[in-house]
Design a protein around this motif. Structure first.
Motif: not given
Length: 140
Positions: A90-101
């Motif tokens: 199993s694989f679960e993303v708990t948080e994704e943060n993108i800041d530009g590159d």
């Protein structure tokens, strides 16, 4: 059985310490790349992992991608038969943060040693950078 899980953690730690990344195909989100990272790490696929490292990360392990692949394979060879065959269950993303590159992906993944029923779950973070429009896992 506990010894096998310690080996699994050592292998996972080794791969994370080497910052072996995952696929960074064009258009894939950081979360998709993070999931591929976990799966490729479990598969012990040095060619795929190193091919998809950020350029700066490759420089930490050799002058080029070929040298980095060889360094990865040497580390795995040193483990010998101690490297278990892992299956990510199993694989679960708990948080994704993108800041530009740049991006970070926090995740929770479960894996088990091939042929066994007991799973182990780990939470971690993958750091990524965008290079030529593709997300790549970054070291440091």
């Amino acid at each position: 059985m506990k010894g096998k899980y310690r080996i699994m953690l050592v292998v996972a730690g080794l791969l994370l310490a080497l910052a072996l990344p995952v696929l960074g195909c064009g258009g894939d989100s950081p979360s998709v790349v993070a999931e591929r990272f976990v799966t490729a790490s479990a598969d012990l696929d040095c060619d795929t992992l190193v091919e998809l490292m950020s350029n700066d990360s490759v420089q930490l392990f050799g002058e080029d991608r070929g040298q980095a692949v060889e360094a990865c394979k040497e580390q795995l060879a040193a483990l010998g038969e101690g490297a278990p065959n892992l299956e990510v269950t199993s694989f679960e993303v708990t948080e994704e943060n993108i800041d530009g590159d740049t991006a970070t992906v926090d995740f929770k993944a479960s894996a088990k040693i091939e042929g066994e029923e007991t799973e182990q779950t780990q939470e971690d973070t993958v750091n990524l950078v965008k290079e030529d429009g593709k997300w790549k896992v970054s070291v440091g």
